[in-house]
Design a protein around this motif. Structure first.
Motif, short mmCIF file in Angstrom:
data_model
loop_
_atom_site.label_atom_id
_atom_site.label_comp_id
_atom_site.label_asym_id
_atom_site.label_seq_id
_atom_site.Cartn_x
_atom_site.Cartn_y
_atom_site.Cartn_z
N LYS A 65 51.71 75.34 20.58
CA LYS A 65 50.93 74.15 20.23
C LYS A 65 51.82 72.92 20.04
CE LYS A 65 46.82 76.11 19.97
NZ LYS A 65 45.67 75.68 20.79
N TRP A 88 46.12 72.15 14.78
CA TRP A 88 47.13 72.70 15.69
C TRP A 88 47.29 74.22 15.49
CZ3 TRP A 88 50.51 68.28 13.54
CH2 TRP A 88 50.06 67.06 14.06
N ALA A 122 50.65 69.04 19.63
CA ALA A 122 50.91 68.26 18.42
C ALA A 122 51.65 66.97 18.75
CB ALA A 122 51.72 69.10 17.43
#
Length: 395
Positions: A372, A335, A376
């Motif tokens: 991100k 990530w 995730a």
């Protein structure tokens, strides 16, 4: 999102600028956390310490310089503002304001070379002193000017949140500046004796609060550690009823400070420091801890006066996420676009064991880049469904 320029050095070192009575070079070298990039910079603001009537033991003179400690505080102001880490001073360990010589270390690349030069200068100074006892008290102090400037920059990532934690805990906000003394805001700070994180909390202090596991060490999480530091300082004040004593107790241990106040029948820190007999059990670091804190408080409060223009780092563009399932560290790194160093900066509380592949358990809170976060979440949701289906099949 622009990529952070990251360079982490995992040296296990004593990180405080007042490490050890001998003040040797190795004990005073602090690894840098990160290199800075232009896109990280934001304007610095001077601290605001107003509206603290609810804070424990607070008044306008709560952090004034105790009588008899004026020269001691000025010594540390000089350390933070006059001398860089390419120089230092040889001084008397008991009377720190007695500076014998400034030592230039520029051009010396290794710790061994620097230590050799310091030892040579000490030998020359000792030869001209009146007594052997004076020679035994010689101590080298590495300059901190450039390190303090870096610390002010990196404090911008955490200091506003730290101030809020202290205000909510009703602990004087000035005490957040102890982090300058403890670690120079190096989130990777580790000491040889086991202290860790920007608050340099010892393992035995953290364990009762369940902060340490094989894969998670919350002492290294800047804000979780700040919550514990606020709690410890409150406890110290409750025992010692004086902020100079309570802050000294953060380094020396509150029980030890309390014993000294009773043995020497004084609650004035300046008197304890000047008491020759107490020095046998009151080491250099403890005797100078409050003075170095007051110096850091003064310097950071008036940073533009001492350094000219100073700037802050922006807070990390991070978002917290509680893991719904156990994951491996390599998935977390994904990530961060495979940037392991950046993942560590966002998650300094994940231990070496976690980074080597030990599963990070569900319910662990991690930080990911804001851009991100959804990636995730989707990845974790898929993993959660997979685990649920496997559990269902296994029944």
């Amino acid at each position: 999102m622009k990529k952070l320029s990251v360079s982490i050095l995992y040296a296990i070192l004593s990180v405080a600028p007042i490490a050890g009575a001998q003040g040797d070079i190795a004990a005073q070298v602090v690894p840098q956390v990160l290199s800075r990039s232009p896109e990280e910079i934001r304007p610095w603001r001077a601290p605001v310490f107003a509206d603290q009537s609810a804070a424990l033991g607070y008044n306008e003179s709560a952090f004034s310089i105790p009588k008899g400690m004026e020269k001691q505080v000025q010594f540390w102001i000089d350390v933070y503002t006059k001398y860089t880490t390419e120089q230092g001073v040889i001084h008397d360990a008991e009377n720190v304001e007695t500076v014998y010589e400034i030592v230039d270390l520029k051009g010396l690349k290794t710790e061994r070379e620097k230590q050799k030069k310091v030892d040579e200068v000490k030998k020359i100074i000792a030869a001209r002193l009146s007594t052997p006892e004076e020679g035994e008290r010689l101590r080298f102090q590495l300059g901190q000017k450039d390190r303090m400037q870096d610390a002010i920059f990196y404090s911008g990532r955490y200091l506003e949140d730290m101030e809020k934690i202290f205000r909510d805990s009703k602990v004087p906000v000035e005490l957040t500046r102890l982090a300058f003394v403890e670690s120079s805001f190096n989130i990777m700070a580790r000491s040889k004796v086991g202290a860790s994180g920007i608050w340099q909390i010892m393992p035995y202090t953290a364990r009762p609060y369940k902060m340490i596991s094989p894969v998670v060490d919350k002492r290294n999480h800047p804000l979780e550690a700040t919550k514990l530091a606020a709690k410890l300082l409150r406890q110290n004040y409750s025992m010692l009823e004086s902020w100079p004593l309570a802050v000294t107790g953060y380094n020396h241990g509150p029980t030890g400070v309390l014993k000294m106040t009773k043995s020497y029948e004084t609650r004035e820190l300046g008197e304890l420091i000047q008491n020759v007999r107490s020095r046998k059990s009151f080491g250099f670091a403890s005797r100078n801890f409050y003075a170095s804190f007051l110096a850091a408080l003064e310097v950071e409060k008036n940073a533009n006066k001492y350094y000219g223009s100073v700037v802050w780092s922006k807070p990390l563009p991070a978002q917290d996420l509680k893991l719904p399932v156990s994951v491996k560290y390599k998935e977390i790194v994904s990530w961060f676009d495979g940037d392991d160093s950046k993942a560590q900066v966002y998650n300094p509380h994940l231990t070496h064991k976690a980074r080597k592949g030990h599963p990070i358990p569900a319910q662990t809170v991690i930080s990911v880049p804001k851009d991100k976060y959804n990636v995730a979440l989707i990845s974790l949701a898929r993993k959660d469904r997979t685990v649920a289906m496997e559990d269902k099949k296994g029944r």
